[in-house]
Design an enzyme around this catalytic site. Structure first.
Site, PDB file in Angstrom:
ATOM      1  CD  GLU A 135     -21.936 -11.572   1.244  1.00 21.52           C
ATOM      2  OE1 GLU A 135     -21.585 -11.841  -0.022  1.00 21.52           O
ATOM      3  OE2 GLU A 135     -20.808 -11.281   2.249  1.00 21.52           O
ATOM      4  CG  HIS A 138     -19.362  -8.011  -2.157  1.00 23.58           C
ATOM      5  ND1 HIS A 138     -17.914  -7.524  -2.393  1.00 23.58           N
ATOM      6  CD2 HIS A 138     -19.062  -8.652  -0.746  1.00 23.58           C
ATOM      7  CE1 HIS A 138     -17.307  -7.698  -1.473  1.00 23.58           C
ATOM      8  NE2 HIS A 138     -17.737  -8.551  -0.482  1.00 23.58           N
TER       9      HIS A 138
HETATM   10 ZN   LIG Z   1     -17.469  -8.889   1.370  1.00 23.48          ZN
END
Ligand SMILES: [Zn+2]
Length: 269
Positions: A135, A138
């Site tokens: 995460e 990202h």
């Molecule tokens: Zn992802």
């Protein structure tokens, strides 16, 4: 008129390419952090007021600890690779929310939420680090801003000639990319390319943080077996599990360990 639209789109594309430090590739992104982050921070704060944040439990503390280890590993990597100011606008925050949905996400600028429902799949601190690394990756790679940029180009095509990108439209685009709050389930999935990138970057930073990258493939195997059950995890609507992902993660784990060794990390938990 069509010509003007095309020229505008090309111009924006040329002006807006920014190099992703983790891949060295040029990517389309014409939203600077100064535009995206305030929207993300406001929406994140709103989400927290509308949901049950878990505080001061062992699990909540563990989420914060893993997040801090992962983001500090990212910082070390960026400094070592010549991007010392890259994270200056980030405001990392890691919250656990009481909700049985199997999900976790990170908004631009480092705003992270784990749902208690994902903990039976992450199982251990290292399992949390797998999801956290992915995460955070990202957010580091500006995947949300790139998705908005692609949406803007489509919109320029759609409204022929109306090149002024007004604030309300930008906000709509943001809400579509990060449809949180009342519409959690509507968050757009990332592209397969962005998923692969986040897997690779996430694996590296978790290893630099001292977490065993071999556990990444194991986590996705658990996610996959859960997807066959009666209620497939929400997480899988934005992060489809597949055998390619698992075999990639298995193949990349030794490379992540090599990268960690450059930072003096040779033991993994
Ligand atoms: Zn992802």
């Amino acid at each position: 008129m069509k010509k003007i639209v095309l020229i505008t789109a090309v111009f924006l594309t040329v002006m807006a390419c920014k190099v992703n430090p983790f891949t060295g590739k040029k990517v389309l992104n014409f939203y600077p952090n100064s535009q995206i982050f305030p929207m993300a921070f406001a929406q994140y704060d709103q989400f927290l007021t509308e949901n049950a944040v878990v505080e001061n439990t062992a699990e909540a503390k563990m989420i914060t600890k893993v997040g801090q280890r992962i983001s500090s590993a990212a910082e070390r990597w960026l400094v070592a690779n010549g991007y010392p100011g890259y994270l200056k606008d980030y405001k990392w925050e890691y919250n656990l929310v009481k909700d049985e949905t199997v999900n976790a996400w990170c908004m631009p600028g480092g705003k992270i939420v784990f749902y208690t429902g994902i903990l039976p799949i992450t199982q251990t601190e290292t399992g949390v680090a797998v999801v956290m690394g992915h995460e955070v990756a990202h957010a580091l790679a500006d995947h949300g801003a790139q998705r908005m940029s692609a949406g803007t180009l489509q919109q320029i095509g759609a409204v022929a000639g109306n090149v002024a990108i007004q604030d309300p439209e930008k906000r709509n685009m943001f809400n579509q990319a990060y449809g949180l709050g009342s519409t959690v389930g509507l968050m757009l999935p990332f592209s397969r390319g962005h998923e692969t990138e986040a897997d690779r970057i996430g694996l590296q930073i978790m290893a630099i943080a001292g977490y065993n990258p071999d556990e990444a493939a194991e986590l996705w195997k658990r996610m996959k077996s859960k997807s066959g059950g009666q209620a497939p995890p929400e997480f899988l609507s934005t992060h489809p599990s597949n055998d390619t992902r698992i075999s990639n993660l298995t193949a990349w784990a030794p490379l992540a360990k090599q990268e960690a060794a450059k930072f003096g990390v040779t033991k993994f938990q």
